[in-house]
Design an enzyme around this catalytic site. Structure first.
Site, PDB file in Angstrom:
ATOM      1  N   GLY A   1       0.781  -1.234   0.000  1.00 48.78           N
ATOM      2  CA  GLY A   1       0.000   0.000   0.000  1.00 48.78           C
ATOM      3  C   GLY A   1       0.811   1.281   0.000  1.00 48.78           C
ATOM      4  O   GLY A   1       0.313   2.339   0.384  1.00 48.78           O
ATOM      5  N   THR A   2       2.063   1.247  -0.476  1.00 48.36           N
ATOM      6  CA  THR A   2       2.859   2.485  -0.473  1.00 48.36           C
ATOM      7  C   THR A   2       2.262   3.517  -1.425  1.00 48.36           C
ATOM      8  O   THR A   2       2.285   4.712  -1.152  1.00 48.36           O
ATOM      9  CB  THR A   2       4.333   2.215  -0.852  1.00 48.36           C
ATOM     10  OG1 THR A   2       4.417   1.673  -2.166  1.00 48.36           O
ATOM     11  CG2 THR A   2       4.989   1.293   0.164  1.00 48.36           C
ATOM     12  N   ASN A   3       1.704   3.070  -2.545  1.00 45.70           N
ATOM     13  CA  ASN A   3       1.011   4.024  -3.436  1.00 45.70           C
ATOM     14  C   ASN A   3      -0.261   4.543  -2.783  1.00 45.70           C
ATOM     15  O   ASN A   3      -0.573   5.736  -2.889  1.00 45.70           O
ATOM     16  CB  ASN A   3       0.676   3.361  -4.770  1.00 45.70           C
ATOM     17  CG  ASN A   3       1.823   3.405  -5.755  1.00 45.70           C
ATOM     18  OD1 ASN A   3       2.121   4.446  -6.332  1.00 45.70           O
ATOM     19  ND2 ASN A   3       2.487   2.295  -5.915  1.00 45.70           N
TER      20      ASN A   3
ATOM     21  N   HIS B   1       0.159   0.182 -13.767  1.00 43.91           N
ATOM     22  CA  HIS B   1       0.931  -1.029 -14.060  1.00 43.91           C
ATOM     23  C   HIS B   1       2.416  -0.656 -14.075  1.00 43.91           C
ATOM     24  O   HIS B   1       2.781   0.362 -14.686  1.00 43.91           O
ATOM     25  CB  HIS B   1       0.506  -1.621 -15.409  1.00 43.91           C
ATOM     26  CG  HIS B   1       1.199  -2.894 -15.744  1.00 43.91           C
ATOM     27  ND1 HIS B   1       0.929  -4.089 -15.100  1.00 43.91           N
ATOM     28  CD2 HIS B   1       2.176  -3.163 -16.640  1.00 43.91           C
ATOM     29  CE1 HIS B   1       1.709  -5.034 -15.595  1.00 43.91           C
ATOM     30  NE2 HIS B   1       2.486  -4.503 -16.518  1.00 43.91           N
TER      31      HIS B   1
HETATM   32  N1  LIG Z   1     -10.478  -6.332 -15.491  1.00 42.40           N
HETATM   33  C1  LIG Z   1      -9.267  -5.930 -15.071  1.00 42.40           C
HETATM   34  N2  LIG Z   1      -8.864  -6.217 -13.811  1.00 42.40           N
HETATM   35  C2  LIG Z   1      -7.636  -5.828 -13.365  1.00 42.40           C
HETATM   36  C3  LIG Z   1      -6.754  -5.129 -14.222  1.00 42.40           C
HETATM   37  C4  LIG Z   1      -7.205  -4.830 -15.551  1.00 42.40           C
HETATM   38  O1  LIG Z   1      -6.488  -4.170 -16.351  1.00 42.40           O
HETATM   39  N3  LIG Z   1      -8.452  -5.251 -15.934  1.00 42.40           N
HETATM   40  N4  LIG Z   1      -5.472  -4.786 -13.791  1.00 42.40           N
HETATM   41  C5  LIG Z   1      -4.993  -5.573 -12.650  1.00 42.40           C
HETATM   42  C6  LIG Z   1      -3.655  -5.146 -12.127  1.00 42.40           C
HETATM   43  N5  LIG Z   1      -2.625  -5.955 -12.796  1.00 42.40           N
HETATM   44  C7  LIG Z   1      -1.705  -5.301 -13.565  1.00 42.40           C
HETATM   45  O2  LIG Z   1      -1.643  -4.046 -13.649  1.00 42.40           O
HETATM   46  C8  LIG Z   1      -2.585  -7.360 -12.635  1.00 42.40           C
HETATM   47  C9  LIG Z   1      -2.789  -7.899 -11.373  1.00 42.40           C
HETATM   48  C10 LIG Z   1      -2.765  -9.282 -11.199  1.00 42.40           C
HETATM   49  C11 LIG Z   1      -2.544 -10.136 -12.285  1.00 42.40           C
HETATM   50  C12 LIG Z   1      -2.549 -11.611 -12.085  1.00 42.40           C
HETATM   51  O3  LIG Z   1      -2.029 -12.361 -12.892  1.00 42.40           O
HETATM   52  N6  LIG Z   1      -3.174 -12.060 -10.976  1.00 42.40           N
HETATM   53  C13 LIG Z   1      -3.221 -13.494 -10.646  1.00 42.40           C
HETATM   54  C14 LIG Z   1      -3.721 -13.706  -9.209  1.00 42.40           C
HETATM   55  C15 LIG Z   1      -2.685 -13.223  -8.203  1.00 42.40           C
HETATM   56  C16 LIG Z   1      -3.153 -13.414  -6.756  1.00 42.40           C
HETATM   57  O4  LIG Z   1      -4.340 -13.697  -6.518  1.00 42.40           O
HETATM   58  O5  LIG Z   1      -2.288 -13.258  -5.839  1.00 42.40           O
HETATM   59  C17 LIG Z   1      -4.167 -14.229 -11.586  1.00 42.40           C
HETATM   60  O6  LIG Z   1      -5.101 -13.602 -12.133  1.00 42.40           O
HETATM   61  O7  LIG Z   1      -3.951 -15.446 -11.723  1.00 42.40           O
HETATM   62  C18 LIG Z   1      -2.309  -9.602 -13.534  1.00 42.40           C
HETATM   63  C19 LIG Z   1      -2.310  -8.212 -13.723  1.00 42.40           C
HETATM   64  C20 LIG Z   1      -6.017  -5.599 -11.540  1.00 42.40           C
HETATM   65  N7  LIG Z   1      -7.285  -6.109 -12.086  1.00 42.40           N
HETATM   66  N1  LIG Z   2       0.113  -5.549 -12.316  1.00 39.57           N
HETATM   67  C1  LIG Z   2      -0.237  -4.905 -11.108  1.00 39.57           C
HETATM   68  C2  LIG Z   2       1.001  -4.491 -10.345  1.00 39.57           C
HETATM   69  O1  LIG Z   2       2.015  -5.155 -10.412  1.00 39.57           O
HETATM   70  N2  LIG Z   2       0.868  -3.395  -9.620  1.00 39.57           N
HETATM   71  C3  LIG Z   2       1.993  -2.890  -8.859  1.00 39.57           C
HETATM   72  O2  LIG Z   2       1.898  -3.338  -7.508  1.00 39.57           O
HETATM   73  C4  LIG Z   2       2.670  -2.427  -6.732  1.00 39.57           C
HETATM   74  C5  LIG Z   2       1.889  -2.109  -5.489  1.00 39.57           C
HETATM   75  O3  LIG Z   2       2.756  -1.479  -4.577  1.00 39.57           O
HETATM   76  P1  LIG Z   2       2.135  -0.822  -3.245  1.00 39.57           P
HETATM   77  O4  LIG Z   2       1.205  -1.862  -2.660  1.00 39.57           O
HETATM   78  O5  LIG Z   2       3.345  -0.558  -2.397  1.00 39.57           O
HETATM   79  O6  LIG Z   2       1.418   0.428  -3.667  1.00 39.57           O
HETATM   80  C6  LIG Z   2       2.915  -1.168  -7.587  1.00 39.57           C
HETATM   81  O7  LIG Z   2       4.256  -1.127  -8.039  1.00 39.57           O
HETATM   82  C7  LIG Z   2       1.993  -1.379  -8.767  1.00 39.57           C
HETATM   83  O8  LIG Z   2       2.462  -0.813  -9.977  1.00 39.57           O
END
Ligand SMILES: Nc1nc2c(c(=O)[nH]1)N[C@@H](CN(C=O)c1ccc(C(=O)N[C@@H](CCC(=O)O)C(=O)O)cc1)CN2
Ligand SMILES: NCC(=O)N[C@@H]1O[C@H](COP(=O)([O-])[O-])[C@@H](O)[C@H]1O
Length: 192
Positions: free
Chosen positions: A12-14, A104
């Site tokens: 949660g740093t962001n 991302h």
């Molecule tokens: N409908 C959408 N949902 C989410 C998006 C999006 O663009 N469209 N972005 C993601 C964030 N993300 C990348 O930016 C991302 C997060 C997670 C995954 C992933 O592969 N997750 C795993 C599960 C991981 C876990 O439960 O610990 C999976 O789906 O198998 C890919 C990209 C947020 N949601």
């Molecule tokens: N594809 C999704 C993904 O990788 N998101 C990334 O998770 C981190 C969360 O950091 P935070 O919990 O310290 O804010 C951030 O670097 C964000 O870009």
């Protein structure tokens, strides 16, 4: 007042920087933190800041109403994904059309999609011998990392960079740009 719900799964740093950015804002408020990981660091931040939290579970999220009712009760106007690791279901995307954004930690469309999160992204960038990486802030659609881009920022990848050093560089870009981009997008929404 425009109310934001931040969806997060990790440290949660962001989220902390977004909360700080809007702390004294006249018309924008972080009203809710939604999390799918009990014990996540972002929940401690919410508690310290006195921000309500919603802990979500897979069944209702993926096969129910995806907590639309609870988000409506909190009068949420806009959703920010900040290290949220589940795919947002269609029911949420349709309930907040054009009002869900994600950050991302790479320069999409490269290094996105299923499995591309956190450290895995930086490892892939290094394995690909990229000379630069960065961040992409984009609208969220039904697919991972596929929505319309809003903003990108870049940083060089040096030969001696590791996934950890890259993560630090990318985090610096996120902290610099994400809160401001959220504010700019919300201001645009308000003008419509
Ligand atoms: N409908 C959408 N949902 C989410 C998006 C999006 O663009 N469209 N972005 C993601 C964030 N993300 C990348 O930016 C991302 C997060 C997670 C995954 C992933 O592969 N997750 C795993 C599960 C991981 C876990 O439960 O610990 C999976 O789906 O198998 C890919 C990209 C947020 N949601
Ligand atoms: N594809 C999704 C993904 O990788 N998101 C990334 O998770 C981190 C969360 O950091 P935070 O919990 O310290 O804010 C951030 O670097 C964000 O870009």
């Amino acid at each position: 007042m425009q109310k934001i719900a931040i969806f997060a799964s990790g440290t949660g740093t962001n989220t902390a920087r977004i909360i700080d950015h809007f702390r004294h804002h006249a018309t924008i408020k972080v009203a809710l933190i939604v999390c799918n990981k009990p014990g996540a660091g972002v929940l401690d931040i919410a508690s310290r800041e006195g921000i309500p939290t919603l802990l979500i579970e897979k069944e209702p999220f993926f096969r129910g109403d995806a907590y639309v009712k609870q988000l409506r009760e909190k009068q949420i106007d806009f959703i920010v994904l900040s290290g949220f690791l589940w795919k947002m279901p269609e029911v949420l995307i349709k309930a907040w059309p054009g009002r869900i954004i994600n950050i991302h930690p790479a320069l999409l469309p490269k290094f996105g999609g299923k499995g591309m999160y956190g450290r895995f992204v930086h490892e892939a960038v290094i394995a690909a011998a990229e000379i630069e990486t960065g961040i992409t802030i984009h609208y969220v659609d039904e697919q991972y990392d596929h929505g319309q881009p809003i903003f990108q920022a870049r940083v060089s990848v040096e030969k001696d960079d590791t996934p950890d050093t890259l993560a630090k560089k990318v985090h610096m870009l996120e902290y610099e740009h994400f809160p401001r981009v959220i504010e700019e997008v919300l201001k645009l929404q308000n003008r419509r």
